[in-house]
Design an enzyme around this catalytic site. Sequence first.
Site, short mmCIF file in Angstrom:
data_model
loop_
_atom_site.label_atom_id
_atom_site.label_comp_id
_atom_site.label_asym_id
_atom_site.label_seq_id
_atom_site.Cartn_x
_atom_site.Cartn_y
_atom_site.Cartn_z
CE LYS A 1 -3.76 -2.53 2.09
NZ LYS A 1 -4.53 -2.93 3.25
CD GLN B 1 -3.39 -4.45 6.39
OE1 GLN B 1 -3.35 -3.42 5.72
NE2 GLN B 1 -3.80 -5.61 5.88
CG ASP C 1 -9.94 -0.77 4.21
OD1 ASP C 1 -9.58 -0.94 3.02
OD2 ASP C 1 -9.23 -1.10 5.19
#
Length: 300
Positions: free
Chosen positions: A53, A97, A120
Site C-alpha cells: 500500500k 489493517q 476501506d
Amino acid sequence: MTAKIIDGVAIAKKLRTGYAERVHALAPRGIVPGLAVIVVGDDPGSKVYVRNKVNACRDIGMRSRVHSFAHDCGEGEVLSCIRTLNEDPGIHGLIVQLPVPAAFDMRRILQSVSRAKDVDGFHLYNVGSLVFGQTIFPPCTPFGVQRLLECEGITVEGKNVVVVGASNIVGKPMAMMMLQKDATVTICHVKTRDLAQYTILADILIVAAGRPNLILPQMVKTGAVVIDVGINRLPDGRLVGDVDFEGVRQKASHITPVPGGVGPMTVTMLLQNTIAAAEREANSTPIESPDFHDFERAIA
Ligand code: NAD
C-alpha cells in the site's frame, strides 16, 4: 473453449496511470492525497500488504503514513491515534489493517474511523450506504472485481451471479454491488449444501472462500466468467486461488489467475477511494446527505 485470462496487473497499471494524473491535478490546490494505515501486532501477512500500500501511494505521488502498535498495546492508544488522524487535514483516507489482535473490539475500532475517511468502506455508515445504493467508499476487494468486469466489457445486468463466500469484507459487499447492477445474485457459504447446484447456474461466478480447489470444472457452466478472489498458500509454498485454474479455464469464457488477477486491484481501489476523498475535500463536497441523520438514528 479456453478462457481469456483477465490480466489484473495490466488493468491495475492502466488505472493507476490515470490516478497519478488525478493526484497531479490536485497539486495546484495545495492538496496531496494522504493515506494513513494503522497496524496492530506483527502479523507477517499484514506487513507485506502494508508495504504494498505504501509503495503504491508513493508510485502515484500520494502521501502515506504507517502507525504501528505492539500486539499488547492498549485499545485506548489505538483509538486515540484514530481520533487524531480523523482530525488531521493531511490525511484523506484512514484504514486499520486487519487482523487486529483478538483482544481488541474490532467493531469499536472500525466505527471510530471518520466515515469521511473510511476508504476501506468498513464503517457502518458506509456499509449502510452500500445497501441503500448510495455507495461512498466501496470496499476495495469487491470494488476491484467490479472494475475488472467493467474493464473487460462484461455486463452484469440480468446475469446470474453466484458469490461463494459471505464475509463482511468480500462476499457480502460483493453480492450487494452485483445486486445494485441488476444481477440476480446467489450467495453461497460454508453451510451451503451441494455447492455445485448453485455454481453451475452462474453466468458470473465469484469465489472468495479461501479453500484451494473448491471450484472444479464440473461445477462451472460452459462460457461462464470466473473470478477467483481466494489467496491460499500451499504447503509447497505456491500461491493459489480457490478455483482449479487449469481445469476451469477449459470451460470458462474469462478467468482471473492467482496471483495477478483480483489481488492487484484491491490496492488500486484503495488508491481510488483515497483520491476520491481528497477530491471531495477539494470540491468541498461533504459526504452527508440530508437523510444521513435518519440513517444514523436507525442504526444507533
Ligand atoms: P473469510 O474466512 O472471512 O470468509 C470465507 C467465506 O467463505 C465464509 O463466508 C465461509 O462461509 C465461506 N466458505 C468457506 N469454505 C467454504 C466452502 N467449502 N464452501 C462454500 N463457502 C465456503 O475470508 P475472506 O476474508 O472473505 O477471504 C476469502 C478469500 O479471499 C481468502 O482466501 C482471502 O485470502 C482472499 N482475499 C483476497 C483478497 C485480494 O485482494 N485478492 C482480499 C481479501 C481476501
